[in-house]
Design a protein around this motif. Structure first.
Motif, PDB file in Angstrom:
ATOM      1  N   VAL A 132      -1.691   1.000 -15.080  1.00  7.33           N
ATOM      2  CA  VAL A 132      -2.228   2.117 -14.307  1.00  7.33           C
ATOM      3  C   VAL A 132      -3.067   1.545 -13.173  1.00  7.33           C
ATOM      4  O   VAL A 132      -3.881   0.625 -13.386  1.00  7.33           O
ATOM      5  CB  VAL A 132      -3.090   3.043 -15.198  1.00  7.33           C
ATOM      6  CG1 VAL A 132      -3.747   4.134 -14.354  1.00  7.33           C
ATOM      7  CG2 VAL A 132      -2.240   3.655 -16.301  1.00  7.33           C
ATOM      8  N   TYR A 133      -2.887   2.085 -11.977  1.00  8.03           N
ATOM      9  CA  TYR A 133      -3.659   1.662 -10.805  1.00  8.03           C
ATOM     10  C   TYR A 133      -4.490   2.834 -10.306  1.00  8.03           C
ATOM     11  O   TYR A 133      -4.012   3.986 -10.267  1.00  8.03           O
ATOM     12  CB  TYR A 133      -2.732   1.205  -9.679  1.00  8.03           C
ATOM     13  CG  TYR A 133      -1.865   0.014 -10.024  1.00  8.03           C
ATOM     14  CD1 TYR A 133      -2.370  -1.282  -9.930  1.00  8.03           C
ATOM     15  CD2 TYR A 133      -0.544   0.190 -10.426  1.00  8.03           C
ATOM     16  CE1 TYR A 133      -1.566  -2.377 -10.235  1.00  8.03           C
ATOM     17  CE2 TYR A 133       0.255  -0.896 -10.739  1.00  8.03           C
ATOM     18  CZ  TYR A 133      -0.258  -2.172 -10.647  1.00  8.03           C
ATOM     19  OH  TYR A 133       0.535  -3.260 -10.948  1.00  8.03           O
ATOM     20  N   LEU A 134      -5.751   2.515  -9.957  1.00  8.77           N
ATOM     21  CA  LEU A 134      -6.598   3.492  -9.265  1.00  8.77           C
ATOM     22  C   LEU A 134      -6.591   3.136  -7.789  1.00  8.77           C
ATOM     23  O   LEU A 134      -6.877   1.986  -7.424  1.00  8.77           O
ATOM     24  CB  LEU A 134      -8.023   3.458  -9.823  1.00  8.77           C
ATOM     25  CG  LEU A 134      -8.177   3.749 -11.326  1.00  8.77           C
ATOM     26  CD1 LEU A 134      -9.649   3.795 -11.692  1.00  8.77           C
ATOM     27  CD2 LEU A 134      -7.494   5.044 -11.716  1.00  8.77           C
ATOM     28  N   VAL A 135      -6.267   4.101  -6.961  1.00 12.21           N
ATOM     29  CA  VAL A 135      -6.073   3.833  -5.533  1.00 12.21           C
ATOM     30  C   VAL A 135      -7.011   4.730  -4.728  1.00 12.21           C
ATOM     31  O   VAL A 135      -7.057   5.942  -4.950  1.00 12.21           O
ATOM     32  CB  VAL A 135      -4.610   4.089  -5.112  1.00 12.21           C
ATOM     33  CG1 VAL A 135      -4.422   3.748  -3.632  1.00 12.21           C
ATOM     34  CG2 VAL A 135      -3.652   3.278  -5.973  1.00 12.21           C
ATOM     35  N   ARG A 136      -7.771   4.092  -3.794  1.00 10.72           N
ATOM     36  CA  ARG A 136      -8.630   4.851  -2.871  1.00 10.72           C
ATOM     37  C   ARG A 136      -8.332   4.408  -1.453  1.00 10.72           C
ATOM     38  O   ARG A 136      -8.324   3.207  -1.149  1.00 10.72           O
ATOM     39  CB  ARG A 136     -10.106   4.636  -3.173  1.00 10.72           C
ATOM     40  CG  ARG A 136     -11.034   5.367  -2.187  1.00 10.72           C
ATOM     41  CD  ARG A 136     -12.485   5.133  -2.519  1.00 10.72           C
ATOM     42  NE  ARG A 136     -13.380   5.688  -1.505  1.00 10.72           N
ATOM     43  CZ  ARG A 136     -13.799   6.957  -1.475  1.00 10.72           C
ATOM     44  NH1 ARG A 136     -13.406   7.811  -2.404  1.00 10.72           N
ATOM     45  NH2 ARG A 136     -14.625   7.371  -0.513  1.00 10.72           N
ATOM     46  N   GLN A 186      -7.150   0.539   2.102  1.00 10.16           N
ATOM     47  CA  GLN A 186      -6.678   1.066   0.805  1.00 10.16           C
ATOM     48  C   GLN A 186      -7.024   0.057  -0.285  1.00 10.16           C
ATOM     49  O   GLN A 186      -6.595  -1.103  -0.225  1.00 10.16           O
ATOM     50  CB  GLN A 186      -5.169   1.321   0.827  1.00 10.16           C
ATOM     51  CG  GLN A 186      -4.670   2.029  -0.427  1.00 10.16           C
ATOM     52  CD  GLN A 186      -3.220   2.478  -0.303  1.00 10.16           C
ATOM     53  OE1 GLN A 186      -2.320   1.793  -0.776  1.00 10.16           O
ATOM     54  NE2 GLN A 186      -3.011   3.609   0.381  1.00 10.16           N
ATOM     55  N   ALA A 187      -7.829   0.496  -1.251  1.00 13.77           N
ATOM     56  CA  ALA A 187      -8.216  -0.365  -2.368  1.00 13.77           C
ATOM     57  C   ALA A 187      -7.399   0.019  -3.596  1.00 13.77           C
ATOM     58  O   ALA A 187      -7.294   1.203  -3.944  1.00 13.77           O
ATOM     59  CB  ALA A 187      -9.696  -0.230  -2.671  1.00 13.77           C
ATOM     60  N   PRO A 206       0.815  -1.225   0.000  1.00 11.04           N
ATOM     61  CA  PRO A 206       0.000   0.000   0.000  1.00 11.04           C
ATOM     62  C   PRO A 206       0.840   1.263   0.000  1.00 11.04           C
ATOM     63  O   PRO A 206       2.026   1.225   0.290  1.00 11.04           O
ATOM     64  CB  PRO A 206      -0.805  -0.125   1.290  1.00 11.04           C
ATOM     65  CG  PRO A 206       0.104  -0.852   2.208  1.00 11.04           C
ATOM     66  CD  PRO A 206       0.827  -1.858   1.348  1.00 11.04           C
ATOM     67  N   LEU A 207       0.181   2.400  -0.288  1.00  8.98           N
ATOM     68  CA  LEU A 207       0.836   3.702  -0.257  1.00  8.98           C
ATOM     69  C   LEU A 207       0.762   4.236   1.158  1.00  8.98           C
ATOM     70  O   LEU A 207      -0.291   4.669   1.638  1.00  8.98           O
ATOM     71  CB  LEU A 207       0.151   4.663  -1.232  1.00  8.98           C
ATOM     72  CG  LEU A 207       0.121   4.224  -2.710  1.00  8.98           C
ATOM     73  CD1 LEU A 207      -0.642   5.243  -3.545  1.00  8.98           C
ATOM     74  CD2 LEU A 207       1.522   4.036  -3.254  1.00  8.98           C
ATOM     75  N   GLY A 208       1.899   4.175   1.832  1.00  7.23           N
ATOM     76  CA  GLY A 208       1.927   4.565   3.245  1.00  7.23           C
ATOM     77  C   GLY A 208       1.547   6.012   3.482  1.00  7.23           C
ATOM     78  O   GLY A 208       0.908   6.334   4.493  1.00  7.23           O
ATOM     79  N   THR A 209       1.923   6.895   2.576  1.00  8.73           N
ATOM     80  CA  THR A 209       1.609   8.317   2.756  1.00  8.73           C
ATOM     81  C   THR A 209       0.103   8.548   2.790  1.00  8.73           C
ATOM     82  O   THR A 209      -0.414   9.303   3.638  1.00  8.73           O
ATOM     83  CB  THR A 209       2.240   9.140   1.621  1.00  8.73           C
ATOM     84  OG1 THR A 209       3.648   8.906   1.600  1.00  8.73           O
ATOM     85  CG2 THR A 209       1.984  10.621   1.823  1.00  8.73           C
ATOM     86  N   ALA A 247     -11.142  10.626   2.764  1.00  3.20           N
ATOM     87  CA  ALA A 247     -10.724   9.659   1.759  1.00  3.20           C
ATOM     88  C   ALA A 247      -9.752  10.326   0.779  1.00  3.20           C
ATOM     89  O   ALA A 247      -9.861  11.515   0.481  1.00  3.20           O
ATOM     90  CB  ALA A 247     -11.921   9.115   1.010  1.00  3.20           C
ATOM     91  N   VAL A 248      -8.806   9.549   0.289  1.00  2.00           N
ATOM     92  CA  VAL A 248      -7.807  10.023  -0.671  1.00  2.00           C
ATOM     93  C   VAL A 248      -7.854   9.116  -1.903  1.00  2.00           C
ATOM     94  O   VAL A 248      -7.793   7.889  -1.770  1.00  2.00           O
ATOM     95  CB  VAL A 248      -6.390  10.005  -0.059  1.00  2.00           C
ATOM     96  CG1 VAL A 248      -5.356  10.443  -1.102  1.00  2.00           C
ATOM     97  CG2 VAL A 248      -6.325  10.893   1.184  1.00  2.00           C
ATOM     98  N   GLU A 249      -7.992   9.754  -3.084  1.00  2.00           N
ATOM     99  CA  GLU A 249      -7.996   9.001  -4.343  1.00  2.00           C
ATOM    100  C   GLU A 249      -6.866   9.504  -5.234  1.00  2.00           C
ATOM    101  O   GLU A 249      -6.614  10.707  -5.302  1.00  2.00           O
ATOM    102  CB  GLU A 249      -9.334   9.158  -5.076  1.00  2.00           C
ATOM    103  CG  GLU A 249     -10.500   8.522  -4.364  1.00  2.00           C
ATOM    104  CD  GLU A 249     -11.811   8.652  -5.118  1.00  2.00           C
ATOM    105  OE1 GLU A 249     -12.790   7.987  -4.734  1.00  2.00           O
ATOM    106  OE2 GLU A 249     -11.854   9.423  -6.106  1.00  2.00           O
ATOM    107  N   ARG A 250      -6.214   8.562  -5.903  1.00  2.00           N
ATOM    108  CA  ARG A 250      -5.153   8.954  -6.822  1.00  2.00           C
ATOM    109  C   ARG A 250      -4.971   7.890  -7.899  1.00  2.00           C
ATOM    110  O   ARG A 250      -5.420   6.745  -7.743  1.00  2.00           O
ATOM    111  CB  ARG A 250      -3.841   9.198  -6.073  1.00  2.00           C
ATOM    112  CG  ARG A 250      -3.192   7.964  -5.544  1.00  2.00           C
ATOM    113  CD  ARG A 250      -1.808   8.252  -4.963  1.00  2.00           C
ATOM    114  NE  ARG A 250      -1.837   9.148  -3.821  1.00  2.00           N
ATOM    115  CZ  ARG A 250      -1.375  10.399  -3.845  1.00  2.00           C
ATOM    116  NH1 ARG A 250      -0.881  10.890  -4.981  1.00  2.00           N
ATOM    117  NH2 ARG A 250      -1.401  11.147  -2.757  1.00  2.00           N
ATOM    118  N   THR A 251      -4.307   8.295  -8.971  1.00  2.00           N
ATOM    119  CA  THR A 251      -3.950   7.391 -10.068  1.00  2.00           C
ATOM    120  C   THR A 251      -2.437   7.197 -10.062  1.00  2.00           C
ATOM    121  O   THR A 251      -1.688   8.181 -10.026  1.00  2.00           O
ATOM    122  CB  THR A 251      -4.390   7.964 -11.419  1.00  2.00           C
ATOM    123  OG1 THR A 251      -5.809   8.151 -11.410  1.00  2.00           O
ATOM    124  CG2 THR A 251      -4.037   7.024 -12.563  1.00  2.00           C
TER     125      THR A 251
END
Length: 397
Positions: free
Chosen positions: A113-117, A128-129, A88-91, A102-106
């Motif tokens: 390409v990953y979509l991360v929420r 984190q999905a 996962p993205l620790g930040t 909630a934080v969403e990023r590509t």
């Protein structure tokens, strides 16, 4: 294309090519527009669907059995063995823990390409999905491959369309031009005989009027009528010559070596005052003598007509396999930018001077013989016309 000239064939081929290019360009634009719209619609639909899946997985998904192409990172649960590297993205996890938002990023990595929420669930867990979009990206690539194939087929269809349209729309135009040329040639030929007869009869009447002592007014009227009929005959000759030149190259029997120096001296003797300078010996060019004689005569008469009383000189030289004939005068001249327009049919210089068909037909004759003609001048410093024709070898027996 039977009966067409080389120029007409070239024009028809050029028209067909232009039609093909225009059709190809239109089809290309249509396919590109369809591709862009399809890509935009697909991207929007995919993004909406994927983000719904990601949000659903982040809020309610089972970490052990997550939705397809989705990985859930939840504290206390071991990630699946096929989880992508770098997650996962620790930040994002730390940001969501502190703020509760909630934080969403590509994220672009691993050639996909990953979509991360990242969000806080109702039970207080930070989840984190991560969704892998490689299949959606593959669908987009396949779409552009399909559009590329459609573009290729469209270009092939445009070539076929260009050929068909060329035959349907361009060929009748060329046929109409051929019929028009034949009509001009036939009409000029048929009119030439009665005009010549009328010219001869008026000349006889004019001579008889002078011998009979008719009043000066009658004799002057007959003289003007004689001149008008002569001009009409010259116009018919010009039209007939133009039609013959446009109809294609001369037959081999019509072309023969012509001594351009001797021809120029012969024409100059009929046009006073004109001086001719040329190197010793003949200057041979291959062509139709009558047409070349008319061309040289047109240049001399044009110089005398537009520069009355001026000095007119004819100079002939050899230069790099060409024979150059230059007619210069010391008359009023013309503006430098006027030179090319003098060869337009019925050109007017805006000062009352009109050039009719003569110089235009002169260029047709010279071009027909594989040569060029140019005009140079300066206001008040005279004019210079130069004909360049290919020199040919000829040995008189």
């Amino acid at each position: 294309m039977k009966g067409w000239t080389a120029g007409e064939r070239k024009a028809v081929r050029g028209a067909r090519i232009r039609i093909s290019l225009i059709t190809a360009g239109f089809i290309t634009l249509v396919v590109m527009a369809v591709g862009l719209v399809s890509d935009a619609v697909m991207r929007h639909a995919q993004d909406e669907q994927v983000w719904r899946d990601v949000r659903f997985g982040a809020a309610l998904g089972d970490p052990v059995h997550p939705p397809v192409c989705t990985w859930l990172f939840v504290p206390g649960f071991r990630p699946l063995a096929n989880a992508p590297d770098g997650f996962p993205l620790g930040t994002d996890l730390e940001t969501t823990r502190r703020s509760g938002e909630a934080v969403e990023r590509t994220v672009r990595r691993n050639h996909t390409v990953y979509l991360v929420r990242t969000q806080v669930r109702r039970d207080g867990q930070v989840v984190q999905a991560v969704f892998d979009m490689r299949y959606q990206l593959a669908d987009r690539t396949h779409l552009w491959y399909a559009l590329g194939v459609a573009e290729l087929l469209g270009l092939l269809a445009s070539v076929a369309t260009g050929v068909v349209l060329g035959r349907v729309s361009v060929a009748p135009l060329a046929e109409a031009l051929i019929r028009q040329r034949r009509f001009v040639a036939d009409a000029s030929h048929e009119l030439r005989t009665p005009v010549t007869q009328a010219f001869t009869r008026v000349q006889m009447l004019s001579n008889q009027a002078a011998a009979a002592g008719l009043p000066a007014g009658h004799r002057e009227g007959l003289a003007r009528l004689t001149g008008s009929l002569g001009q009409l005959g010259d116009i018919l000759d010009d039209l007939l010559l133009s039609a013959c030149l446009t109809g294609g190259p001369s037959r081999p029997a019509e072309c023969r070596p012509v001594d351009l120096a001797a021809l120029a001296r012969s024409v100059a003797e009929e046009t006073e005052p004109v001086t001719v300078t040329a190197p010793p010996g003949p200057l041979w060019v291959n062509g139709v003598e009558t047409a070349l004689r008319r061309s040289v005569g047109e240049l001399l008469s044009n110089a005398v007509r537009h520069a009355p009383g001026a000095r007119v000189e004819v100079a002939l030289v050899r230069q790099r396999g060409m024979v150059e004939l230059t007619v210069s005068d010391s008359g009023p001249g013309f503006a430098p930018d006027e030179g090319e327009r003098l060869f337009e049919r019925f050109h007017s210089n805006g000062e009352g001077g009109r050039y009719g068909l003569g110089l235009a037909l002169l260029r047709e004759v010279v071009t027909h013989h594989g040569g060029t003609v140019t005009a140079d001048g300066q206001p008040g410093k005279g004019a210079r016309f130069t004909i360049r024709l290919p020199e040919c070898e000829f040995s008189a027996m």
